[in-house]
Design a protein around this motif. Structure first.
Motif, PDB file in Angstrom:
ATOM      1  N   HIS A  68       0.803  -1.226   0.000  1.00 29.45           N
ATOM      2  CA  HIS A  68       0.000   0.000   0.000  1.00 29.45           C
ATOM      3  C   HIS A  68       0.834   1.274   0.000  1.00 29.45           C
ATOM      4  CE1 HIS A  68       0.598   0.403   4.387  1.00 29.45           C
ATOM      5  NE2 HIS A  68       0.117   1.621   4.266  1.00 29.45           N
ATOM      6  N   SER A 111      -7.892  -1.681  -2.949  1.00 30.58           N
ATOM      7  CA  SER A 111      -7.538  -1.564  -1.532  1.00 30.58           C
ATOM      8  C   SER A 111      -6.380  -0.596  -1.330  1.00 30.58           C
ATOM      9  CB  SER A 111      -7.176  -2.939  -0.953  1.00 30.58           C
ATOM     10  OG  SER A 111      -5.880  -3.371  -1.356  1.00 30.58           O
ATOM     11  N   HIS A 115      -6.947   3.785  -0.170  1.00 31.53           N
ATOM     12  CA  HIS A 115      -6.706   3.753   1.275  1.00 31.53           C
ATOM     13  C   HIS A 115      -6.540   5.131   1.907  1.00 31.53           C
ATOM     14  CE1 HIS A 115      -2.271   3.991   0.447  1.00 31.53           C
ATOM     15  NE2 HIS A 115      -2.217   4.483   1.671  1.00 31.53           N
ATOM     16  N   THR A 132      -7.780  -0.432   4.471  1.00 27.66           N
ATOM     17  CA  THR A 132      -7.983   0.915   5.004  1.00 27.66           C
ATOM     18  C   THR A 132      -8.165   0.894   6.509  1.00 27.66           C
ATOM     19  OG1 THR A 132      -8.882   1.816   2.958  1.00 27.66           O
ATOM     20  CG2 THR A 132      -9.531   2.914   4.986  1.00 27.66           C
TER      21      THR A 132
END
Length: 216
Positions: A68, A111, A115, A132
């Motif tokens: 991420h 995702s 986030h 998240t």
């Protein structure tokens, strides 16, 4: 690198070939701060999923969590895309080497890309919602008291926050966006640059409407 337990706070860390490859890639690419943050995001996301009795795929959640923040790293950063999109693209490219369905790849992509966009991920499928949730817990302390003290302490024992995590993560956000400030429009990273870059001029949605080329 010290070997970490295979189960942390009751959460089993995925150890498939794909998960191990992701761990190695992120460990070799990111700073210690971002690596440990990403692992905590997975653990807090998984704990949230268990608490809410959601049916989620731990491996997909793990990939989303681990990738991420990859867009904050120079080698994965584009010149024009939001860092979240760069990280999502890196995860998608990684997943192409494995037998992962298009829908699951899309969930991992979302995702990561979403986030830092509050208000949307919790309405999406579990992979999206839980990445998240993990980020919000680790960075913002959202739902902090929904985790037990033992859970928080065990996660942070295995993946330490350090004494200066708050300032360190802000510096990482700033470094990853300061060269392309236009990518902070409409997302929370505008707050980071406003705080940390004295030359930053915040984009204003209302001014953009009123100053457009339309006569009325």
């Amino acid at each position: 690198m010290t070997e970490t337990p295979s189960t942390i706070a009751g959460i089993r860390v995925p150890d498939s070939t794909m998960a191990k490859a992701a761990t190695e890639l992120v460990r070799d690419t990111e700073t210690d701060l971002l690596y440990h943050h990403s692992r905590r995001v997975f653990l807090f996301g998984a704990l949230t999923g268990d608490r809410k009795k959601l049916r989620y795929d731990p491996e997909l959640l793990y990939i989303g969590a681990m990738f991420h923040d990859m867009g904050l790293i120079d080698s994965y950063a584009s010149e024009t895309e939001r860092f979240e999109v760069d990280g999502a693209n890196a995860a998608r490219d990684f997943l192409k080497s494995y037998d992962v369905s298009e829908r699951d790849v899309d969930d991992v992509w979302d995702s990561i890309a979403l986030h830092t966009t509050p208000g949307i991920p919790q309405h999406k499928r579990p992979t999206v919602a839980l990445v998240t949730a993990g980020v919000e817990m680790d960075v913002l302390g959202i739902a902090y008291d929904d985790f037990t003290k033992d859970q928080r302490e065990e996660v942070c024992k295995c993946h330490p926050r350090g004494l200066k995590f708050k300032h360190g993560i802000l510096s990482a956000f700033c470094y990853g966006t300061i060269k392309k400030p236009e990518t902070t429009m409409g997302n929370v990273k505008a707050d980071v640059l406003e705080k940390m870059d004295p030359t930053y001029q915040r984009w204003n949605f209302v001014d953009t409407i009123l100053n457009s080329k339309w006569e009325s």
